[in-house]
Design a protein around this motif. Sequence first.
Motif, PDB file in Angstrom:
ATOM      1  N   ARG A  24       3.327   1.893   5.174  1.00 20.00           N
ATOM      2  CA  ARG A  24       3.074   1.514   3.781  1.00 20.00           C
ATOM      3  C   ARG A  24       4.230   0.785   3.118  1.00 20.00           C
ATOM      4  NH1 ARG A  24      -1.104   5.921   1.436  1.00 20.00           N
ATOM      5  NH2 ARG A  24      -2.265   6.141   3.373  1.00 20.00           N
ATOM      6  N   VAL A  25       5.336   0.619   3.810  1.00 18.96           N
ATOM      7  CA  VAL A  25       6.484  -0.065   3.192  1.00 18.96           C
ATOM      8  C   VAL A  25       6.110  -1.527   2.974  1.00 18.96           C
ATOM      9  CG1 VAL A  25       8.906  -0.708   3.440  1.00 18.96           C
ATOM     10  CG2 VAL A  25       8.113   1.510   4.297  1.00 18.96           C
ATOM     11  N   VAL A 147       9.292   8.647  -2.470  1.00 18.51           N
ATOM     12  CA  VAL A 147       9.651   8.370  -3.868  1.00 18.51           C
ATOM     13  C   VAL A 147       9.740   6.855  -4.084  1.00 18.51           C
ATOM     14  CG1 VAL A 147      11.435   8.639  -5.641  1.00 18.51           C
ATOM     15  CG2 VAL A 147      10.795  10.581  -4.207  1.00 18.51           C
ATOM     16  N   TYR A 148      10.336   6.142  -3.140  1.00 16.11           N
ATOM     17  CA  TYR A 148      10.387   4.679  -3.245  1.00 16.11           C
ATOM     18  C   TYR A 148       8.967   4.124  -3.365  1.00 16.11           C
ATOM     19  CZ  TYR A 148      15.319   4.023  -1.682  1.00 16.11           C
ATOM     20  OH  TYR A 148      16.679   3.990  -1.555  1.00 16.11           O
ATOM     21  N   LEU A 149       8.055   4.614  -2.509  1.00 18.55           N
ATOM     22  CA  LEU A 149       6.668   4.122  -2.560  1.00 18.55           C
ATOM     23  C   LEU A 149       6.054   4.401  -3.923  1.00 18.55           C
ATOM     24  CD1 LEU A 149       5.358   5.188   0.983  1.00 18.55           C
ATOM     25  CD2 LEU A 149       6.155   2.914   0.259  1.00 18.55           C
ATOM     26  N   VAL A 156       1.009   6.846  -1.874  1.00 18.26           N
ATOM     27  CA  VAL A 156       1.791   7.740  -1.022  1.00 18.26           C
ATOM     28  C   VAL A 156       0.830   8.468  -0.094  1.00 18.26           C
ATOM     29  CG1 VAL A 156       3.350   9.727  -1.016  1.00 18.26           C
ATOM     30  CG2 VAL A 156       3.552   7.980  -2.808  1.00 18.26           C
ATOM     31  N   PRO A 157       1.107   8.460   1.209  1.00 19.26           N
ATOM     32  CA  PRO A 157       0.186   9.132   2.133  1.00 19.26           C
ATOM     33  C   PRO A 157       0.285  10.648   2.025  1.00 19.26           C
ATOM     34  CG  PRO A 157       2.108   8.373   3.335  1.00 19.26           C
ATOM     35  CD  PRO A 157       2.237   7.848   1.922  1.00 19.26           C
ATOM     36  N   GLY A 158      -0.806  11.331   2.279  1.00 17.68           N
ATOM     37  CA  GLY A 158      -0.784  12.776   2.398  1.00 17.68           C
ATOM     38  C   GLY A 158      -0.103  13.143   3.704  1.00 17.68           C
TER      39      GLY A 158
END
Length: 176
Positions: A24-25, A147-149, A156-158
Amino acid sequence: MTIGQSMLGEFDQEMQSTRKTLERVPEDKWNWKPHDKSGTAGWLAGHIATLPGWITMTINTEELDYAPVNGPSYQPPKTDNRKELLAVFDKESSEARAALASVSDDEMMKGWKLLAGGTEIFTMPRIACIRGMVMNHLIHHRAQLGVYLRLLDVAVPGLYGPSADENQASAAGAAN
């Protein structure tokens, strides 16, 4: 079952969660950082991607001097985009899994030493180094990346259950 083999279930689950986070980045935010004292999103993701390789190194060596007096300091692989990031992570985690699966209990109990410029930082059994300096370290930095995401407005993924982004109904119920 060896100590290393007994760690594989946890290792697999943490590597799956880590890969979900790294996927996800956002590439267009590779150089973004939340504060002047913080690392960039790309640097943090790259650090996380290379941490599984420390398991392999810890199992296959007796020590690391990451800043030797008469030689080059340790340089982790650098990643410039998500494709490179995931390739490094997949390679490092695959090699680490193989090392854990095949290491003997005697080897896991042997001391491993971290040095800086020839000065000992610590010596501890390989199992303690793998748990504390690799797995806990990886989980810590993965949380930072979460936190960055969030700050970048990326879902944010589970990781240990659903996140507020992946299951709004469950998150809303939990908040009430």
